[in-house]
Design a protein around this motif. Structure first.
Motif, mmCIF file in Angstrom:
data_model
loop_
_atom_site.group_PDB
_atom_site.id
_atom_site.type_symbol
_atom_site.label_atom_id
_atom_site.label_comp_id
_atom_site.label_asym_id
_atom_site.label_seq_id
_atom_site.Cartn_x
_atom_site.Cartn_y
_atom_site.Cartn_z
ATOM 1 N N VAL A 1 37.612 47.337 34.690
ATOM 2 C CA VAL A 1 38.346 46.486 35.634
ATOM 3 C C VAL A 1 37.362 45.764 36.551
ATOM 4 O O VAL A 1 37.496 44.563 36.798
ATOM 5 N N ARG A 2 36.356 46.471 37.032
ATOM 6 C CA ARG A 2 35.364 45.842 37.926
ATOM 7 C C ARG A 2 34.601 44.728 37.216
ATOM 8 O O ARG A 2 34.331 43.679 37.798
ATOM 9 N N SER A 3 34.213 44.969 35.960
ATOM 10 C CA SER A 3 33.396 43.979 35.255
ATOM 11 C C SER A 3 34.227 42.802 34.744
ATOM 12 O O SER A 3 33.721 41.681 34.670
ATOM 13 N N LEU A 4 35.478 43.034 34.387
ATOM 14 C CA LEU A 4 36.331 41.966 33.869
ATOM 15 C C LEU A 4 37.048 41.192 34.965
ATOM 16 O O LEU A 4 37.451 40.057 34.757
ATOM 17 N N GLY A 5 37.203 41.839 36.127
ATOM 18 C CA GLY A 5 37.976 41.235 37.202
ATOM 19 C C GLY A 5 37.134 40.425 38.168
ATOM 20 O O GLY A 5 35.915 40.586 38.260
ATOM 21 N N GLU A 6 37.824 39.574 38.874
ATOM 22 C CA GLU A 6 37.211 38.767 39.936
ATOM 23 C C GLU A 6 37.682 39.341 41.270
ATOM 24 O O GLU A 6 38.883 39.344 41.559
ATOM 25 N N PRO A 7 36.761 39.841 42.097
ATOM 26 C CA PRO A 7 37.173 40.440 43.376
ATOM 27 C C PRO A 7 37.887 39.425 44.268
ATOM 28 O O PRO A 7 37.485 38.266 44.352
#
Length: 92
Positions: free
Chosen positions: A51-57
């Motif tokens: 989720v961290r690597s695929l998502g945009e914060p």
């Protein structure tokens, strides 16, 4: 989809990534149900890292509602078991 990782914040994750995240969610569900603590730790870490690597914060001051809430990396097997639905943490 807006995903919240408890204790970390929100990320925008494209719907195209849901299939891969669901595979990890299915593994996590099986490990929680069987009480496999080592597998649970490994898969929860992999799910959150995905989720961290695929998502945009999203900015910290963003007020968008989360469509999905995931436990933080220090969540216990018991805490995650209480969060699970029949199909895991991620619907569909």
């Amino acid at each position: 989809m807006i995903v919240r990782i408890m204790g970390e914040g929100q990320l925008r994750v494209g719907d195209s990534h849901l299939s891969g995240l669901n595979k990890l969610d299915d593994e996590l569900l099986a490990e929680v149900q069987s009480g496999d603590e080592d597998g649970f730790r490994r898969t929860l870490g992999a799910l959150l890292e995905s989720v961290r690597s695929l998502g945009e914060p999203l900015p910290d001051d963003s007020l968008e509602p989360s469509e999905l809430i995931l436990p933080g990396p220090d969540a216990t097997l018991h805490e995650v078991r209480a969060m699970l639905r029949d199909d895991g943490l991620i619907p569909g």
